[in-house]
Scaffold this motif. Structure first.
Motif, PDB file in Angstrom:
ATOM      1  N   HIS B  21       0.815  -1.217   0.000  1.00 27.93           N
ATOM      2  CA  HIS B  21       0.000   0.000   0.000  1.00 27.93           C
ATOM      3  C   HIS B  21       0.849   1.268   0.000  1.00 27.93           C
ATOM      4  CE1 HIS B  21       0.877  -0.805   4.178  1.00 27.93           C
ATOM      5  NE2 HIS B  21       0.542   0.434   4.495  1.00 27.93           N
ATOM      6  N   ASN B  27       0.170   5.034  -5.849  1.00 26.63           N
ATOM      7  CA  ASN B  27      -0.373   6.182  -5.107  1.00 26.63           C
ATOM      8  C   ASN B  27      -0.132   7.493  -5.859  1.00 26.63           C
ATOM      9  OD1 ASN B  27      -1.300   5.244  -2.276  1.00 26.63           O
ATOM     10  ND2 ASN B  27       0.624   4.158  -2.599  1.00 26.63           N
ATOM     11  N   LYS B 202      -8.787   7.592  -3.556  1.00 27.81           N
ATOM     12  CA  LYS B 202      -7.638   7.659  -2.650  1.00 27.81           C
ATOM     13  C   LYS B 202      -6.990   9.023  -2.836  1.00 27.81           C
ATOM     14  CE  LYS B 202      -4.568   4.489  -3.371  1.00 27.81           C
ATOM     15  NZ  LYS B 202      -3.802   3.265  -3.428  1.00 27.81           N
ATOM     16  N   GLU B 439      -1.479  -6.110  -6.199  1.00 28.95           N
ATOM     17  CA  GLU B 439      -2.088  -5.462  -5.036  1.00 28.95           C
ATOM     18  C   GLU B 439      -2.238  -3.968  -5.303  1.00 28.95           C
ATOM     19  OE1 GLU B 439       0.841  -7.177  -4.845  1.00 28.95           O
ATOM     20  OE2 GLU B 439       1.113  -8.062  -2.865  1.00 28.95           O
ATOM     21  N   ASN B 440      -3.338  -3.419  -4.882  1.00 26.83           N
ATOM     22  CA  ASN B 440      -3.620  -1.980  -5.043  1.00 26.83           C
ATOM     23  C   ASN B 440      -3.594  -1.542  -6.495  1.00 26.83           C
ATOM     24  OD1 ASN B 440      -3.716  -1.924  -2.337  1.00 26.83           O
ATOM     25  ND2 ASN B 440      -1.884  -0.693  -2.017  1.00 26.83           N
ATOM     26  N   GLU B 449      -8.721  -5.634  -3.272  1.00 32.27           N
ATOM     27  CA  GLU B 449      -8.934  -5.194  -1.889  1.00 32.27           C
ATOM     28  C   GLU B 449     -10.126  -5.915  -1.261  1.00 32.27           C
ATOM     29  OE1 GLU B 449      -9.149  -0.949  -1.654  1.00 32.27           O
ATOM     30  OE2 GLU B 449      -9.753  -0.993   0.461  1.00 32.27           O
TER      31      GLU B 449
END
Lengths: 167, 519
Positions: B21, B27, B202, B439-440, B449
Motif C-alpha cells: 500500500h 499512489n 484515494k 495489489e492496489n 482489496e
C-alpha cells in the motif's frame, strides 16, 4: 528482504526522485541565443492614413440623415497598408506591406519581428510609409549602434514622438 | 503494451522495498494531492513576503532566498520542488492509467476532467515562474506572450509589454499573481469533479509515504535551494537560462517552431487526448442485472461497487424489504464485483436455479460454477489445483495443465468466497488459487482489496471458518507474470499433495436428480 534493507531502499529511492526533481528543475541549461550574437526586435503597431479623406457633408446629404446622426464631417473607415523596411549596414533584412487589422480594414497594422545580428558596430535604418503616397517613405530614421553580446535593441514606433524609437 | 510492461516491471521492483500500500506507483493520484497541499501551504507563506512590482518582485524574492533562507527561502524551494513533483506524478498518473486501459468505458468522465486539471496546473506553474521576474521569468514571459500573440484575439500584442524596460508596468504583476492564485483554485474545483464518479477515491497517500516524500523534498530544499537567475533586463536577451523542464520543457519548441505549427500540434494533441476514451468506440458489455426475487436489499453490492453504479431505491415489488438494488447502466462496467458481494451467490445452491440477486449476463455466477465443474472433470492426480483467474490480469490461462484447471473471472472480486469452500468440500480440487491483478492495482479498482478482505473475514461475504487456509492462496499475479504464478501454483500443488486428501468435517451430500438438473 530484511526491514533495514527495505528501509534503506526506500530512502535511496526517495532520494533519487529528489535528485531527479532538483536536477531537472533548472538543468540542463538552455541557450536561447548563440554567443557573439545580439538581437534586434521590431515591434510596430500603428494605423495608416484613411484611404479616403474626411469630407464635409452637403446640406442635401445631411438632410437625409436622422436628426441625431447629423455630423457635418464624414470619414471612411478603411486605412492604407503600412510599407516598412529595415536594413542593417545597408542591407535590407526585412521589407513588408502590413495590411490593417479588423474586418473593415480599419484597425492598426502590426508587425513583431526578431533578428539576430552579430554583436558589434552596426548602422540600422528603419523606414515606414503610412500615407497614400505610392513611393518613398514618411518616416526614415537611421542610427549607429554598438551592440553588445545578447543585447536586445527594441525598435518601436510612435508617430507622435517623431516616428521610430530605438531603445 | 511496452508502457504497461515498463510500469509492471517498475511496480515489481518497488514492491520489493515498499509495502504494497506504500508503493509510490500505486499512489500517484494521492501523491499529486499531497504535493498540491504542500504547494498551497508553502505558497501562502511565501506570498506574505512577496511584493508585486517591476523592481520589487525580484528584490522581495531575493530577500526571501538570501536574508531569510531558513524560513521563506526554504518555503520558496519547497514550493518549487513540490510543484515539480506534482507535474511528475501527474504525468505518470496519466501514462499509467492509459497503459492500464483505465480511460475507456465509464471512466471517460475522469479521463476527460483530468485534461483541464493538467492544463490549469501548467498555467499556474508557468505564471509562478513569471512572478520572480528574473532572467528565466523574462524568457518565460516573452515566449509565452509571443506564442499567445499568434491567436487573433488580442488587440494589442501582449509581447509588446516586454519590448523594452519602458514598456513594462507593475500592473502586469498584479494580474499574474491573481492568475497564480485563481488558476489552482479552479484546478481544485475540477479535481473535485474528476473524482465524482470514483467510489472511495484515494486522495491521501499512506502516512509513511507522505512523510518520506515530504522529507525528501524538504531535504532537497535545504541542500539545493531554488535560486533566481539574475534580475530581468529587457535591454538584454536572457542568453542562457536554467529551464524547469517539468513545466517549461516545450518552451524551446514554442520559441523556435512556427506559431501555427505549435498551436495546431497543441490542439491536435489535446483533441486526441480528449477523444481517447472513444478511439475506437468500445463495445460495452452487458451491465449487471438485478433479480428482485433473490434480492433482499442487503446493500452489499452497493457498498462494493467501485463505480457508484448501484443505488438502493424503494422496493417496487411489494416484498417486505427496505429497498432494492438498482443499476445505473451508464456507470456499470460489468466487473461482477456486485455479484461476488451478493449473499445469494452461493455455488452450493442446487435445489433451485443459481440466480443471485445481482449478476452480470456476460459471466454469470452459474456459468462460473459450470466452468468450475467442467475444469475439475479434466483434472487428475493428488495435487489438483483450481485457479480462479482475473481476465484483466491475463496470466492465469497460461498456467492450465493436467492438474491445474483455470476458471476465468471478470475480476477476482466477482468470485464469492463460497467457491473456495465449494471446490474443496466437493473435492473438485485439492487446492485453490485466486489469481488477480497486482495489489492496489486492480483494473476494477477494488477487486483485490475486497477479495482480500472477504478471504480474511473482514468483509461480507466472508470465507467460512471451516475452509482449511493451507489449501488456498490469493496470488496477485498481475505483477508476478505467468512464470511467477506458475511457481505459486506448483508450490501449492506440492503442499496439498503432502497434506493428503481433504476430509471436510461435514462432507457434501451427493447430488439429487433435481440438483443435477439445476447444475
Amino acid at each position: 528482504m530484511p526491514s533495514v534493507l527495505k528501509f534503506g531502499g526506500q530512502a535511496v529511492f526517495l532520494a533519487a526522485i529528489a535528485v531527479v526533481v532538483g536536477y531537472f528543475s533548472a538543468s540542463p541549461r538552455y541557450h536561447q541565443i548563440p554567443e557573439g550574437q545580439s538581437q534586434i526586435k521590431l515591434a510596430i503597431q500603428h494605423g495608416g492614413a484613411r484611404i479616403e479623406d474626411c469630407r464635409k457633408l452637403t446640406t442635401k446629404e445631411l438632410s437625409k440623415l436622422p436628426s441625431t446622426e447629423r455630423r457635418p464631417i464624414t470619414c471612411s473607415r478603411e486605412r492604407v497598408a503600412l510599407t516598412i523596411e529595415l536594413s542593417i549596414d545597408g542591407k535590407v533584412i526585412y521589407a513588408d506591406v502590413l495590411p490593417p487589422t479588423g474586418l473593415s480594414g480599419d484597425g492598426v497594422s502590426k508587425a513583431y519581428k526578431k533578428f539576430l545580428v552579430p554583436a558589434g558596430h552596426h548602422v540600422i535604418e528603419a523606414k515606414l510609409r503610412d500615407s497614400k503616397r505610392t513611393d518613398g517613405f514618411d518616416f526614415d530614421q537611421r542610427i549607429e549602434a554598438e551592440l553588445k553580446q545578447w543585447q536586445n535593441l527594441a525598435i518601436d514606433f510612435n508617430a507622435e514622438q517623431g516616428g521610430f524609437l530605438f531603445r | 503494451m511496452p508502457i504497461r510492461a515498463a510500469f509492471d516491471a517498475a511496480e515489481r521492483l518497488l514492491s520489493r522495498i515498499f509495502p504494497p500500500h506504500w508503493n509510490p506507483l500505486l499512489n500517484l493520484g494521492a501523491l499529486g494531492f499531497f504535493f498540491f497541499w504542500i504547494v498551497t501551504a508553502s505558497g501562502i507563506y511565501v506570498y506574505i513576503f512577496f511584493d508585486t512590482g517591476v523592481t520589487q518582485a525580484y528584490s522581495s524574492v531575493e530577500y526571501m532566498t538570501r536574508d531569510q533562507w531558513y524560513a521563506a527561502g526554504l518555503m520558496r524551494s519547497f514550493h518549487r520542488y513540490a510543484s515539480d513533483g506534482l507535474v511528475l506524478v501527474m504525468l505518470l498518473h496519466i501514462l499509467r492509467e492509459f497503459a492500464l486501459g483505465r480511460y475507456r468505458g465509464v471512466r471517460w468522465f475522469s479521463w476527460l476532467t483530468g485534461i483541464p486539471v493538467l492544463l490549469f496546473i501548467y498555467v499556474a506553474g508557468i505564471s509562478g515562474y513569471w512572478l520572480v521576474w528574473d532572467k528565466l521569468a523574462q524568457y518565460v514571459a516573452i515566449v509565452s506572450t509571443e506564442w499567445l500573440d499568434h491567436l487573433p484575439f488580442f488587440g494589442q500584442p501582449l509581447a509588446r509589454n516586454f519590448l523594452s524596460p519602458v514598456n513594462l508596468e507593475s500592473r502586469f504583476f498584479t494580474l499574474m499573481i491573481f492568475m497564480h492564485i485563481a488558476v489552482p483554485i479552479v484546478a481544485l474545483m475540477i479535481l473535485w469533479l474528476h473524482l465524482q464518479r470514483v467510489t472511495r477515491p484515494k486522495i491521501n497517500p499512506p502516512r509513511g509515504l507522505a512523510i518520506g516524500t515530504g522529507l525528501s523534498l524538504l531535504a532537497l530544499s535545504l541542500l539545493y535551494p531554488a535560486v533566481s537567475q539574475g534580475p530581468a533586463n529587457l535591454a538584454e536577451v536572457p542568453g542562457e537560462v536554467g529551464l524547469d523542464w517539468f513545466y517549461l520543457g516545450a518552451y524551446p519548441l514554442l520559441e523556435n517552431l512556427p506559431g501555427p505549427a505549435t498551436w495546431s500540434a497543441s490542439v491536435v494533441i489535446l483533441l486526441m487526448m480528449a477523444g481517447l476514451p472513444w478511439l475506437p468506440p468500445m463495445r460495452k458489455p452487458a451491465v449487471a442485472v438485478v433479480n428482485l426475487a433473490n434480492c433482499n436489499g442487503c446493500t452489499r453490492c452497493m457498498a462494493d461497487c467501485p463505480y457508484n453504479a448501484i443505488t438502493m431505491q424503494v422496493r417496487s415489488d411489494g416484498r417486505p424489504f427496505e429497498g432494492e438494488a438498482v443499476v445505473d447502466p451508464s456507470l456499470c462496467v460489468a466487473c461482477g464485483i456486485c455479484a461476488g458481494a451478493c449473499p445469494t451467490s452461493t455455488p452450493f445452491r442446487r435445489m433451485s436455479e443459481l440466480i443471485p440477486g445481482i449478476d452480470v449476463p456476460g459471466r454469470t455466477i452459474a456459468s462460473i460454477r459450470t466452468a468450475t465443474d467442467a475444469e475439475s472433470a479434466k483434472l487428475s492426480g493428488a495435487n489438483r489445483i483450481m485457479v480462479f483467474g482475473c481476465m484483466n490480469a491475463g496470466v492465469a490461462e497460461q498456467c492450465r495443465s493436467g492438474h491445474v484447471g483455470v476458471v476465468a473471472l471478470n475480476c477476482t472480486g466477482q468470485l464469492p468466497p463460497a467457491f473456495v469452500d465449494y471446490v474443496l468440500s466437493r473435492k473438485l480440487a485439492e487446492g485453490v488459487i485466486i489469481a488477480g491483478c497486482a495489489e492496489n492495482s486492480c483494473y476494477n479498482r477494488k477487486g483485490t482489496e475486497w477479495t482480500t478482505a472477504r478471504l480474511e473475514g473482514h468483509r461480507d461475504p466472508n470465507l467460512r471458518d471451516r475452509v482449511p487456509r493451507e489449501r488456498f492462496k490469493a496470488v496477485w499475479a498481475g505483477r508476478l507474470g505467468a512464470a511467477g504464478l506458475r511457481q505459486e501454483i506448483e508450490a501449492l500443488a506440492s503442499s496439498v499433495a503432502a497434506l493428503g486428501p481433504y476430509a471436510p468435517r461435514r462432507p457434501a451430500k451427493s447430488r439429487t436428480a433435481k440438483e443435477q438438473s439445476n447444475a
